[in-house]
Design an enzyme around this catalytic site. Sequence first.
Site, PDB file in Angstrom:
ATOM      1  N   CYS A  84      29.027  -6.308   4.659  1.00  0.00           N
ATOM      2  CA  CYS A  84      30.440  -6.671   5.276  1.00  0.00           C
ATOM      3  C   CYS A  84      31.229  -6.756   3.852  1.00  0.00           C
ATOM      4  O   CYS A  84      31.554  -6.004   3.195  1.00  0.00           O
ATOM      5  CB  CYS A  84      30.484  -7.858   6.018  1.00  0.00           C
ATOM      6  N   HIS A 188      27.388  -6.057  10.540  1.00  0.00           N
ATOM      7  CA  HIS A 188      26.469  -7.075  10.156  1.00  0.00           C
ATOM      8  C   HIS A 188      25.096  -6.764  10.731  1.00  0.00           C
ATOM      9  O   HIS A 188      24.867  -6.931  11.933  1.00  0.00           O
ATOM     10  CB  HIS A 188      26.777  -8.534  10.679  1.00  0.00           C
ATOM     11  N   GLU A 190      22.447  -8.656  10.317  1.00  0.00           N
ATOM     12  CA  GLU A 190      21.759  -9.882  10.677  1.00  0.00           C
ATOM     13  C   GLU A 190      22.396 -10.021  12.109  1.00  0.00           C
ATOM     14  O   GLU A 190      21.948 -11.162  12.872  1.00  0.00           O
ATOM     15  CB  GLU A 190      22.198 -10.965   9.681  1.00  0.00           C
TER      16      GLU A 190
END
Length: 208
Positions: A84, A188, A190
């Site tokens: 990001c 992202h 995650e």
Amino acid sequence: MAEIIALIDYGAGNLHSVHNALKAVGANVSVTADPNIVRAADRIVLPGVGSFKSCAQGLAAIEGMTEAMTERVLIGGAPFLGICVGMQLLATRGLEHGTTPGLDWIGGEVRLIKPSDPAIKVPHMGWNDVAIMPHARGSAVVEAGEAYFLHSYHFAVTDAKDVAAMTDHGEGLVAAVARGNILGVQFHPEKSQAYGLATLTRFLEWNI
């Protein structure tokens, strides 16, 4: 001995979720603000959420960190992943809250997303396709799929050869950049469930 992944702690808001995702795929993670640990790491991950300016200032505030990253990545050849805003910091400069210098590892600037269709909302938020560019560098890590995005600014890359993947939000937006051992993803991992974990796994296996 297991490789050491240095996850740089400079106040980025997604640090803990990235840490948990890396651990979930078996990484030996060292969360660190110590330049010496970064110099000794096998791989380096730079997370980031918020504004380009605040992230750049946070990174610059750690004495010797930028120099250690440069030494280990640009000179030592350690695989690097920016996530990001951590990807956006690879740019020459960011234009959020004024002009702020970036690392300038990959030429370009970070600009506000300005869709031509007023029905397209900013920020670009939610799940979207990741389309791999032909002959993309870094394609051993980033594959076609669907990932989670959340950003209002995008990386306008100078050299198209540095663009590894694109997505679309009223216009084409860079989803990933890559040059040599340097990789950055706008999405992202995650937050991208199985796709994101698979991306992190491939990063751990990535050899230049």
